[in-house]
Design a protein around this motif. Structure first.
Motif, mmCIF file in Angstrom:
data_model
loop_
_atom_site.group_PDB
_atom_site.id
_atom_site.type_symbol
_atom_site.label_atom_id
_atom_site.label_comp_id
_atom_site.label_asym_id
_atom_site.label_seq_id
_atom_site.Cartn_x
_atom_site.Cartn_y
_atom_site.Cartn_z
ATOM 1 N N LEU A 1 0.936 -1.183 -0.135
ATOM 2 C CA LEU A 1 -0.005 0.057 -0.031
ATOM 3 C C LEU A 1 0.838 1.127 0.100
ATOM 4 O O LEU A 1 0.364 2.344 -0.610
ATOM 5 C CB LEU A 1 -0.709 -0.069 1.171
ATOM 6 N N SER A 2 2.019 1.299 0.802
ATOM 7 C CA SER A 2 3.035 2.331 0.739
ATOM 8 C C SER A 2 3.323 2.524 -0.525
ATOM 9 O O SER A 2 3.510 3.700 -1.055
ATOM 10 C CB SER A 2 4.103 2.313 1.590
ATOM 11 N N ALA A 3 3.729 1.514 -1.566
ATOM 12 C CA ALA A 3 4.149 1.612 -2.693
ATOM 13 C C ALA A 3 3.312 2.200 -3.629
ATOM 14 O O ALA A 3 3.319 3.166 -4.373
ATOM 15 C CB ALA A 3 4.744 0.344 -3.236
ATOM 16 N N ASP A 4 1.895 1.643 -3.426
ATOM 17 C CA ASP A 4 0.843 2.360 -4.321
ATOM 18 C C ASP A 4 0.445 3.729 -4.160
ATOM 19 O O ASP A 4 0.183 4.649 -4.940
ATOM 20 C CB ASP A 4 -0.610 1.584 -4.011
ATOM 21 N N LEU A 5 0.649 4.241 -2.773
ATOM 22 C CA LEU A 5 0.240 5.620 -2.398
ATOM 23 C C LEU A 5 1.491 6.352 -2.834
ATOM 24 O O LEU A 5 1.193 7.677 -3.354
ATOM 25 C CB LEU A 5 0.423 5.766 -0.669
ATOM 26 N N SER A 6 2.713 5.735 -2.911
ATOM 27 C CA SER A 6 3.788 6.943 -3.524
ATOM 28 C C SER A 6 3.789 7.264 -5.023
ATOM 29 O O SER A 6 4.317 8.191 -5.555
ATOM 30 C CB SER A 6 5.302 6.054 -3.371
ATOM 31 N N THR A 7 2.644 6.628 -5.654
ATOM 32 C CA THR A 7 2.541 6.938 -6.912
ATOM 33 C C THR A 7 1.538 8.270 -7.187
ATOM 34 O O THR A 7 1.688 8.832 -8.342
ATOM 35 C CB THR A 7 1.431 5.581 -7.796
ATOM 36 N N ILE A 8 1.115 8.794 -6.120
ATOM 37 C CA ILE A 8 0.389 9.897 -6.403
ATOM 38 C C ILE A 8 1.394 10.959 -6.343
ATOM 39 O O ILE A 8 1.012 12.122 -7.039
ATOM 40 C CB ILE A 8 -0.440 10.089 -4.953
ATOM 41 N N PHE A 9 2.740 10.904 -6.056
ATOM 42 C CA PHE A 9 3.635 11.963 -6.306
ATOM 43 C C PHE A 9 3.855 12.172 -7.653
ATOM 44 O O PHE A 9 4.117 13.117 -8.285
ATOM 45 C CB PHE A 9 4.898 11.619 -5.608
ATOM 46 N N ASP A 10 3.898 11.017 -8.615
ATOM 47 C CA ASP A 10 4.084 10.935 -9.968
ATOM 48 C C ASP A 10 2.941 11.436 -10.635
ATOM 49 O O ASP A 10 2.947 12.106 -11.672
ATOM 50 C CB ASP A 10 4.389 9.305 -10.314
ATOM 51 N N VAL A 11 1.702 11.080 -10.123
ATOM 52 C CA VAL A 11 0.496 11.922 -10.717
ATOM 53 C C VAL A 11 0.777 13.144 -10.671
ATOM 54 O O VAL A 11 0.378 14.200 -11.835
ATOM 55 C CB VAL A 11 -0.720 11.340 -10.085
ATOM 56 N N GLY A 12 1.086 13.612 -9.449
ATOM 57 C CA GLY A 12 1.121 15.375 -9.413
ATOM 58 C C GLY A 12 2.331 15.738 -10.293
ATOM 59 O O GLY A 12 2.218 16.920 -10.884
ATOM 60 N N GLY A 13 3.359 14.916 -10.381
ATOM 61 C CA GLY A 13 4.554 15.097 -11.211
ATOM 62 C C GLY A 13 4.151 15.600 -12.628
ATOM 63 O O GLY A 13 4.633 16.033 -13.451
ATOM 64 N N PHE B 1 8.083 20.828 3.652
ATOM 65 C CA PHE B 1 7.970 21.151 5.238
ATOM 66 C C PHE B 1 6.740 20.580 5.529
ATOM 67 O O PHE B 1 6.593 19.852 6.605
ATOM 68 C CB PHE B 1 8.460 22.546 5.462
ATOM 69 N N LEU B 2 5.708 21.059 4.963
ATOM 70 C CA LEU B 2 4.284 20.918 5.558
ATOM 71 C C LEU B 2 4.043 19.444 5.267
ATOM 72 O O LEU B 2 3.430 18.684 6.187
ATOM 73 C CB LEU B 2 3.297 21.568 4.773
ATOM 74 N N TYR B 3 4.458 18.785 4.273
ATOM 75 C CA TYR B 3 4.378 17.297 4.244
ATOM 76 C C TYR B 3 5.005 16.508 5.054
ATOM 77 O O TYR B 3 4.326 15.345 5.545
ATOM 78 C CB TYR B 3 4.677 16.746 2.763
ATOM 79 N N ASN B 4 6.331 16.640 5.479
ATOM 80 C CA ASN B 4 6.698 16.116 6.520
ATOM 81 C C ASN B 4 6.141 16.329 7.897
ATOM 82 O O ASN B 4 6.104 15.256 8.625
ATOM 83 C CB ASN B 4 8.416 16.401 6.523
ATOM 84 N N MET B 5 5.410 17.281 8.121
ATOM 85 C CA MET B 5 4.947 17.712 9.520
ATOM 86 C C MET B 5 3.685 16.983 9.717
ATOM 87 O O MET B 5 3.286 16.593 10.765
ATOM 88 C CB MET B 5 4.879 19.202 9.804
ATOM 89 N N PHE B 6 2.710 17.182 8.393
ATOM 90 C CA PHE B 6 1.448 16.744 8.697
ATOM 91 C C PHE B 6 0.892 15.776 7.625
ATOM 92 O O PHE B 6 -0.206 15.468 7.813
ATOM 93 C CB PHE B 6 0.450 18.122 8.463
ATOM 94 N N LEU C 1 -4.949 13.707 3.649
ATOM 95 C CA LEU C 1 -4.164 14.767 3.668
ATOM 96 C C LEU C 1 -2.854 14.419 2.895
ATOM 97 O O LEU C 1 -2.135 15.416 2.336
ATOM 98 C CB LEU C 1 -3.958 15.175 5.016
ATOM 99 N N ASN C 2 -2.662 13.015 3.260
ATOM 100 C CA ASN C 2 -1.239 12.896 2.593
ATOM 101 C C ASN C 2 -1.322 12.611 1.077
ATOM 102 O O ASN C 2 -0.444 13.295 0.473
ATOM 103 C CB ASN C 2 -1.008 11.059 3.159
ATOM 104 N N ILE C 3 -2.544 12.218 0.486
ATOM 105 C CA ILE C 3 -2.686 12.206 -1.053
ATOM 106 C C ILE C 3 -2.419 13.436 -1.450
ATOM 107 O O ILE C 3 -1.804 13.937 -2.490
ATOM 108 C CB ILE C 3 -3.790 11.472 -1.168
ATOM 109 N N GLY C 4 -3.085 14.434 -0.857
ATOM 110 C CA GLY C 4 -3.363 15.810 -1.285
ATOM 111 C C GLY C 4 -2.056 16.698 -1.324
ATOM 112 O O GLY C 4 -1.629 17.102 -2.285
ATOM 113 N N MET C 5 -1.028 16.334 -0.187
ATOM 114 C CA MET C 5 0.089 17.073 -0.070
ATOM 115 C C MET C 5 1.245 16.499 -1.057
ATOM 116 O O MET C 5 2.091 17.210 -1.583
ATOM 117 C CB MET C 5 0.404 17.134 1.426
ATOM 118 N N LEU C 6 0.969 15.190 -1.243
ATOM 119 C CA LEU C 6 2.032 14.436 -1.867
ATOM 120 C C LEU C 6 1.815 14.662 -3.370
ATOM 121 O O LEU C 6 2.973 14.749 -4.188
ATOM 122 C CB LEU C 6 1.670 12.876 -1.740
ATOM 123 N N ALA C 7 0.540 14.998 -3.691
ATOM 124 C CA ALA C 7 0.268 15.292 -5.072
ATOM 125 C C ALA C 7 1.070 16.872 -5.238
ATOM 126 O O ALA C 7 1.269 17.062 -6.692
ATOM 127 C CB ALA C 7 -1.211 15.514 -5.440
#
Length: 519
Positions: free
Chosen positions: A353-365, A398-403, A410-416
């Motif tokens: 699930l962590s690997a799947d969630l990390s793909t949100i970063f690439d969607v934003g990219g 900074f905000l992603y690391n903190m919150f 929130l993780n999905i939104g900030m990661l994107a």
């Protein structure tokens, strides 16, 4: 001398079309579309084959509590589910060494790869590189099947993989540069460059879906995919319009003429946007076979020589954008190699699930790369576009690391958002900026610099990509917040690297009503 050849698969299609003389269509447009699709899939496969290690990392050093051991396992062994030697207190450091073995060899070989790409048939260059990359990926996977635990074996495989993977970027950018002119290049390359994020997503999903079954398959399947795509390129990739008798979209003669008649477009480069489609866009390819021998003969009489590294460094903007890419790629590749591990360690999510969630970063990219290219086309200010996105990425990190770990939404939104602003400058520099610099007006007597310039910029960036994951593996032991501080500092340094070009863009814009940093 580079020979122009018609691929075997294309010859077969020509033979089929000749048997149906009533079939009429714009063959130049079809060829350009095929190049766009094939190069997109090509580099997506390159990135997909790099992703498995970042997914498997968390599996190598996982906690064995709550897992059911296989029969015959020593119950006093708390590391029975881990994979030696990548566990324990130095596990993260060893994984960082693996990342850097790949990335340092990639960065070093990249400078040579661009030099070679200018002098060989790009179709062969990419096909051999992709099949070799598939072999490297497969070799990592079979270590599980043969129970190989030697650190040096993994390092050797990573070094081999890093070297052969350098065939990808100079190759695909040079092919795209051969077929596509400068009109709307930022937007076209921004859309096209989403292959990086698509490849990351594809690699992460394939690797994570196979992780619980057999982590060897997480490497072996992407290896088969990239090798198969290499064979498809060998059959169908048309590396240059001249292979089929078409003219390149931006010829030397056109640049000479336009230098006196219309020296600047709104992006600061020579205005060849009206010629982007080429006159041959409205012509049908003759049904008779192209005389490639005559084309090769004409090519051999051309007095142009591929540009050297020193000559490429003298092109205005190459050094500044190279240094900017060093730091921005450091940030991007740290996310590429460590994000699934970070999500897994900072939350209660499983490795898959962590690997799947990390793909949100690439969607934003993907969206960030398209946005950066479109804004660069509209304003003509590539450096300013990069700096704004780089600065906005700092508070987001900074905000992603903190919150980010508070809840998954929130993780999905900030990661994107982080992916959007981190990937935008990286995508813009490695595509449209590199292509524009490789066809800079100072090269009016030399049109063969594109792969060399691309290799210099991406090679410098790859040094940063090698440093980032290695530092992350060390800094991680002192807390994830320090890793994020490292990334924020890198973004600021990337901003500083192109600050002179930003001032030049603003000065030209305010002084003459036009924009651009070329002088």
């Amino acid at each position: 001398m580079v020979l122009f050849e018609i691929p075997v698969g294309v010859k077969f299609i020509q033979f089929f079309n000749n048997s149906c003389p009533g079939r009429q269509y714009n063959r130049h447009l079809v060829c350009r579309t095929s190049v766009l699709i094939l190069t997109f899939l090509t580099y997506a496969c390159y990135h997909a084959s790099r992703k498995p290690l970042s997914v498997v990392k968390s599996y190598f050093g996982r906690k064995c509590d709550g897992l059911i051991p296989p029969p015959g396992t020593d119950l006093n062994d708390t590391t029975w589910c881990d994979w030696a030697p990548f566990y324990g207190s130095d596990g993260s450091v060893l994984l960082g060494v693996l990342d850097s073995s790949f990335l340092f060899s990639y960065a070093g070989a990249m400078f040579v790869s661009g030099f070679v790409a200018e002098r060989v048939n790009l179709r062969y260059f990419l096909a051999v590189g992709m099949i070799s990359s598939g072999i490297a990926c497969y070799l990592f996977g079979i270590a599980h099947r043969f129970d190989i635990h030697s650190l040096w074996y993994y390092i050797a495989v990573q070094i081999f993989g890093g070297i052969v993977q350098t065939t990808g970027w100079p190759g695909v950018v040079a092919v795209m540069g051969n077929w596509f002119g400068k009109g709307n290049r930022g937007l076209i390359f921004g859309l096209w460059n989403s292959h990086t994020s698509v490849g990351n997503i594809m690699g992460a999903l394939v690797a994570s879906s196979l992780l619980q079954t057999d982590w060897a398959l997480s490497f072996m399947i992407p290896g088969v995919m990239i090798a198969a795509m290499g064979f498809i390129n060998f059959l169908f990739l048309i590396d240059s319009p001249e292979s089929l008798g078409f003219d390149k979209p931006d010829s030397i003669k056109e640049r000479h003429c336009e230098a006196s008649e219309n020296p600047r477009n709104n992006s600061g480069f020579l205005d060849t946007s009206h010629d982007d489609s080429a006159d041959s866009d409205t012509e049908l390819l003759p049904s008779q076979p192209i005389d490639t021998k005559s084309i090769n003969s004409n090519s051999g009489s051309n007095k142009e020589k591929a540009i050297g590294i020193i000559g490429a460094l003298k092109i205005p903007g190459v050094i500044e954008f190279s240094m900017c890419l060093f730091f921005s790629k450091l940030v991007n590749y740290t996310f590429l190699y460590w994000l699934p591990f970070y999500i897994n360690s900072s939350s209660s999510l499983s490795e898959s699930l962590s690997a799947d969630l990390s793909t949100i970063f690439d969607v934003g990219g993907i969206l960030g790369g398209i946005f950066a290219g479109a804004i660069s086309d509209y304003t003509g200010m590539s450096a300013l576009t990069c700096t704004i996105m780089l600065i906005l990425a700092v508070p987001l990190l900074f905000l992603y690391n903190m919150f980010g770990a508070i809840n998954i939404w929130l993780n999905i939104g900030m990661l994107a958002l982080a992916g959007f602003f981190v990937n935008g400058p990286y995508a813009l520099i490695t595509t449209a900026v590199s292509a524009d610099l490789g066809t800079h007006k100072t090269l009016a007597t030399n049109s063969k610099a594109l792969a060399t310039v691309t290799a210099i910029i991406d090679g410098t960036g790859s040094l940063g990509a090698a440093v980032g994951p290695l530092l992350a593996g060390v800094v991680y032991n002192y807390g994830w917040e320090n890793v994020f501080y490292m990334l924020m500092i890198s973004n600021v340094l990337a901003f500083v690297a192109v600050l002179r070009l930003v001032f030049k863009e603003l000065r030209i814009t305010c002084g003459s009503g036009t924009s651009g940093w070329t002088v």
